[in-house]
Write a protein that holds these residues in place. Structure first.
Motif, short mmCIF file in Angstrom:
data_model
loop_
_atom_site.label_atom_id
_atom_site.label_comp_id
_atom_site.label_asym_id
_atom_site.label_seq_id
_atom_site.Cartn_x
_atom_site.Cartn_y
_atom_site.Cartn_z
N TYR A 68 -10.54 -12.22 -28.46
CA TYR A 68 -9.38 -11.42 -28.84
C TYR A 68 -9.61 -9.93 -28.60
CZ TYR A 68 -8.30 -15.79 -31.13
OH TYR A 68 -8.07 -17.10 -31.37
N PRO A 69 -8.70 -9.28 -27.88
CA PRO A 69 -8.88 -7.85 -27.60
C PRO A 69 -8.85 -6.98 -28.86
CG PRO A 69 -6.72 -8.61 -26.86
CD PRO A 69 -7.50 -9.82 -27.23
N GLN A 70 -8.35 -7.53 -29.96
CA GLN A 70 -8.29 -6.75 -31.19
C GLN A 70 -9.67 -6.40 -31.73
OE1 GLN A 70 -6.55 -9.44 -30.47
NE2 GLN A 70 -4.44 -9.27 -31.19
N VAL A 71 -10.71 -7.09 -31.26
CA VAL A 71 -12.05 -6.82 -31.77
C VAL A 71 -12.69 -5.60 -31.13
CG1 VAL A 71 -12.45 -9.26 -32.25
CG2 VAL A 71 -13.25 -8.28 -30.09
N ALA A 72 -12.06 -5.07 -30.10
CA ALA A 72 -12.66 -3.94 -29.39
C ALA A 72 -12.46 -2.63 -30.15
CB ALA A 72 -12.07 -3.82 -28.01
N ASP A 73 -13.53 -1.86 -30.24
CA ASP A 73 -13.44 -0.52 -30.82
C ASP A 73 -13.14 0.53 -29.74
OD1 ASP A 73 -16.05 -0.92 -33.37
OD2 ASP A 73 -13.93 -1.46 -33.34
N TYR A 74 -13.71 0.32 -28.57
CA TYR A 74 -13.51 1.25 -27.46
C TYR A 74 -13.36 0.45 -26.17
CZ TYR A 74 -15.21 4.72 -30.78
OH TYR A 74 -15.38 5.52 -31.89
N TRP A 75 -12.55 1.00 -25.26
CA TRP A 75 -12.28 0.36 -23.98
C TRP A 75 -12.67 1.25 -22.81
CZ3 TRP A 75 -10.74 -4.58 -23.63
CH2 TRP A 75 -10.11 -5.17 -24.73
N GLY A 76 -13.06 0.60 -21.73
CA GLY A 76 -13.14 1.29 -20.46
C GLY A 76 -11.77 1.33 -19.82
N GLN A 77 -11.70 1.96 -18.66
CA GLN A 77 -10.41 2.16 -17.99
C GLN A 77 -9.98 0.96 -17.15
OE1 GLN A 77 -13.25 3.13 -16.74
NE2 GLN A 77 -13.14 2.78 -14.53
N GLY A 78 -10.91 0.04 -16.90
CA GLY A 78 -10.61 -1.15 -16.13
C GLY A 78 -10.93 -1.01 -14.65
N THR A 79 -11.24 -2.12 -14.02
CA THR A 79 -11.50 -2.15 -12.58
C THR A 79 -10.85 -3.40 -12.01
OG1 THR A 79 -13.22 -1.99 -10.87
CG2 THR A 79 -13.75 -3.32 -12.79
N GLN A 80 -10.17 -3.24 -10.88
CA GLN A 80 -9.42 -4.35 -10.27
C GLN A 80 -10.36 -5.25 -9.48
OE1 GLN A 80 -5.90 -5.10 -10.32
NE2 GLN A 80 -6.64 -6.98 -9.35
N VAL A 81 -10.21 -6.54 -9.73
CA VAL A 81 -10.90 -7.55 -8.92
C VAL A 81 -9.83 -8.44 -8.30
CG1 VAL A 81 -12.40 -9.57 -8.96
CG2 VAL A 81 -13.00 -7.54 -10.31
N THR A 82 -9.85 -8.52 -6.98
CA THR A 82 -8.90 -9.35 -6.25
C THR A 82 -9.66 -10.35 -5.40
OG1 THR A 82 -7.30 -7.53 -6.16
CG2 THR A 82 -6.97 -9.36 -4.63
N VAL A 83 -9.36 -11.63 -5.63
CA VAL A 83 -10.02 -12.70 -4.88
C VAL A 83 -8.97 -13.33 -3.96
CG1 VAL A 83 -11.40 -14.79 -4.99
CG2 VAL A 83 -11.52 -13.10 -6.85
N SER A 84 -9.13 -13.10 -2.68
CA SER A 84 -8.13 -13.55 -1.72
C SER A 84 -8.75 -13.63 -0.34
CB SER A 84 -6.95 -12.57 -1.70
OG SER A 84 -6.01 -12.93 -0.70
N SER A 85 -8.25 -14.59 0.44
CA SER A 85 -8.69 -14.70 1.83
C SER A 85 -7.75 -13.93 2.75
CB SER A 85 -8.75 -16.18 2.24
OG SER A 85 -7.51 -16.80 2.02
#
Length: 126
Positions: free
Chosen positions: A109-126
């Motif tokens: 659950y994301p509610q348990v997070a105290d601090y977050w990073g900004q995120g990084t995109q992962v794309t899996v595609s041929s």
């Protein structure tokens, strides 16, 4: 000031690998457990893995178990998510978070997070 910075995302073909990094600052390396979450387009953000404060315990969601490995380097105050055998359904924005405990009942659950990073995109595609 607590800060988490992810890196390592990108475009990869199915079956490929990536390593995500989460560089933390503003707190001692063993003060927080670290969780990795992901959010696919149109879906909620969910936890997929966590590692305890000491690094001695890890948990994985069934969707990534056996393919992803979480680790941390206290000397660098950095956590990692090694992702192998990537599938198109792994496509998402990946976030790391500082969480109080790596616990099987709550890490999802994301509610348990105290601090977050900004995120990084992962794309899996041929």
């Amino acid at each position: 000031q607590v800060q988490l910075v992810e890196s390592g995302g990108g475009l990869v073909q199915p079956g490929g690998s990536l390593r995500l990094s989460c560089a933390a600052s503003g707190f001692p390396a063993d003060y927080y457990a670290i969780g990795w979450f992901r959010q696919a387009p149109g879906k909620e953000r969910v936890g997929i893995s966590c590692i305890s404060k000491s690094g001695g315990s890890t948990l994985y969601a069934d969707s990534v178990k056996g393919r992803f490995t979480i680790s941390r380097d206290h000397a660098k105050n950095t956590a990692y998510l090694h992702m192998n055998s990537l599938k198109p359904e792994d496509t998402a924005v990946y976030y790391c978070a500082a969480i109080a405990l790596c616990d099987s009942g709550s890490y999802y659950y994301p509610q348990v997070a105290d601090y977050w990073g900004q995120g990084t995109q992962v794309t899996v595609s041929s």
